[in-house]
Design an enzyme around this catalytic site. Structure first.
Site, PDB file in Angstrom:
ATOM      1  N   SER A  59       0.825  -1.209   0.000  1.00  0.00           N
ATOM      2  CA  SER A  59       0.000   0.000   0.000  1.00  0.00           C
ATOM      3  C   SER A  59       0.860   1.259   0.000  1.00  0.00           C
ATOM      4  O   SER A  59       2.023   1.251   0.414  1.00  0.00           O
ATOM      5  CB  SER A  59      -0.914   0.008   1.227  1.00  0.00           C
ATOM      6  OG  SER A  59      -1.714  -1.145   1.251  1.00  0.00           O
TER       7      SER A  59
HETATM    8  N1  SAM Z   1      -0.626  -4.966   4.132  1.00  0.00           N
HETATM    9  C1  SAM Z   1       0.106  -5.236   2.930  1.00  0.00           C
HETATM   10  C2  SAM Z   1       1.458  -4.645   2.908  1.00  0.00           C
HETATM   11  O1  SAM Z   1       1.830  -3.941   3.869  1.00  0.00           O
HETATM   12  O2  SAM Z   1       2.179  -4.914   1.959  1.00  0.00           O
HETATM   13  C3  SAM Z   1      -0.634  -4.837   1.677  1.00  0.00           C
HETATM   14  C4  SAM Z   1      -1.724  -5.744   1.375  1.00  0.00           C
HETATM   15  S1  SAM Z   1      -2.244  -5.885  -0.287  1.00  0.00           S
HETATM   16  C5  SAM Z   1      -2.901  -4.307  -0.613  1.00  0.00           C
HETATM   17  C6  SAM Z   1      -3.653  -6.931   0.065  1.00  0.00           C
HETATM   18  C7  SAM Z   1      -3.283  -8.335   0.495  1.00  0.00           C
HETATM   19  O3  SAM Z   1      -4.460  -8.975   0.981  1.00  0.00           O
HETATM   20  C8  SAM Z   1      -2.758  -9.198  -0.641  1.00  0.00           C
HETATM   21  O4  SAM Z   1      -1.516  -9.726  -0.285  1.00  0.00           O
HETATM   22  C9  SAM Z   1      -3.826 -10.296  -0.780  1.00  0.00           C
HETATM   23  O5  SAM Z   1      -3.291 -11.541  -1.166  1.00  0.00           O
HETATM   24  C10 SAM Z   1      -4.390 -10.331   0.630  1.00  0.00           C
HETATM   25  N2  SAM Z   1      -5.738 -10.885   0.781  1.00  0.00           N
HETATM   26  C11 SAM Z   1      -6.827 -10.703  -0.005  1.00  0.00           C
HETATM   27  N3  SAM Z   1      -7.894 -11.365   0.513  1.00  0.00           N
HETATM   28  C12 SAM Z   1      -7.451 -11.959   1.662  1.00  0.00           C
HETATM   29  C13 SAM Z   1      -8.067 -12.779   2.671  1.00  0.00           C
HETATM   30  N4  SAM Z   1      -9.353 -13.138   2.625  1.00  0.00           N
HETATM   31  N5  SAM Z   1      -7.312 -13.208   3.699  1.00  0.00           N
HETATM   32  C14 SAM Z   1      -5.997 -12.880   3.785  1.00  0.00           C
HETATM   33  N6  SAM Z   1      -5.360 -12.127   2.869  1.00  0.00           N
HETATM   34  C15 SAM Z   1      -6.082 -11.658   1.843  1.00  0.00           C
END
Ligand code: SAM
Length: 212
Positions: A59
């Site tokens: 992000s």
């Molecule tokens: N917090 C992260 C960082 O600091 O890099 C950024 C996250 S990225 C915008 C969103 C993440 O959510 C992705 O890695 C995706 O695989 C994960 N994701 C999506 N749906 C999810 C779920 N139901 N449970 C866990 N992870 C999930």
């Protein structure tokens, strides 16, 4: 390495309204370039989201800081993050002194995050799975932070939040979301505030979007 760039980034997010000292200190300390691919490291201190592979992103630093500030929690608080991704957001919360639990659904990103936490000595408990159902074993949490865009607030996450705790979650359609901050007054009632115009990759899972 990149101390000057990190300091500049802190000034940028300050100018956008971040004033929590613990957040600013964490952004000034955590080496964001270690959480992105090598080819991206010279962009790591720009205030932008960057690709981390598998169609996912780390992000924008302002968004990470905004959500960390919105949690409004002190040292020792227990926080659940949904969407470990690169691990940067979890590292910021850990640097702020929180006890961090984080769930990632993509096994490649999960393994990569485990490695970087281990390499940097960052203490975060990470689980591979669907974060929309939470992590019951360690509930209730003082804070829950969801770092992917959700169609609604998952009921199970509401239940796993402690009374008096806060959840920060982007809710909307797949193109844009409103950042909701929910404060749990009692088992049934929440105070909710909204800030418009955020954009996240989708939260995919039982209480999120369906996988295509
Ligand atoms: N917090 C992260 C960082 O600091 O890099 C950024 C996250 S990225 C915008 C969103 C993440 O959510 C992705 O890695 C995706 O695989 C994960 N994701 C999506 N749906 C999810 C779920 N139901 N449970 C866990 N992870 C999930």
């Amino acid at each position: 390495m990149f101390e000057h760039e990190r300091h500049e980034l802190v000034e940028t997010i300050k100018s956008k309204g971040i004033n929590n000292e613990a957040v600013l200190n964490a952004v000034n300390t955590v080496e964001r370039h270690l959480f992105v691919e090598d080819a991206m490291k010279y962009h790591a201190y720009k205030d932008v989201a960057l690709p981390i592979g598998f169609g996912q992103t780390i992000s924008q630093p302002f968004t990470v800081a905004y959500m960390s500030q919105a949690l409004n929690l002190g040292k020792g608080s227990k926080v659940l993050e949904i969407g470990t991704g690169s691990g940067y957001q979890a590292a910021i919360l850990e640097k702020m002194g929180m006890r961090v639990f984080s769930i990632e659904r993509n096994d490649k990103l999960y393994n990569r995050a485990l490695k970087i936490f281990d390499y940097l000595g960052i203490r975060v408990a990470v689980r591979l799975g669907d974060g929309t159902i939470g992590w019951e074993e360690y509930a209730p949490y003082d804070g829950i932070i969801v770092t992917a865009g959700s169609p609604d607030v998952p009921e199970r996450l509401k239940r796993q939040l402690a009374v008096g705790g806060r959840m920060v979650i982007p809710v909307g359609d797949k193109n844009s979301q409103t950042m909701k901050v929910l404060t749990k007054k009692d088992e049934e009632n929440f105070i909710v505030t909204d800030s418009p115009q955020f954009k996240f990759v989708p939260l995919i899972g039982k209480e999120g979007w369906k996988e295509r």
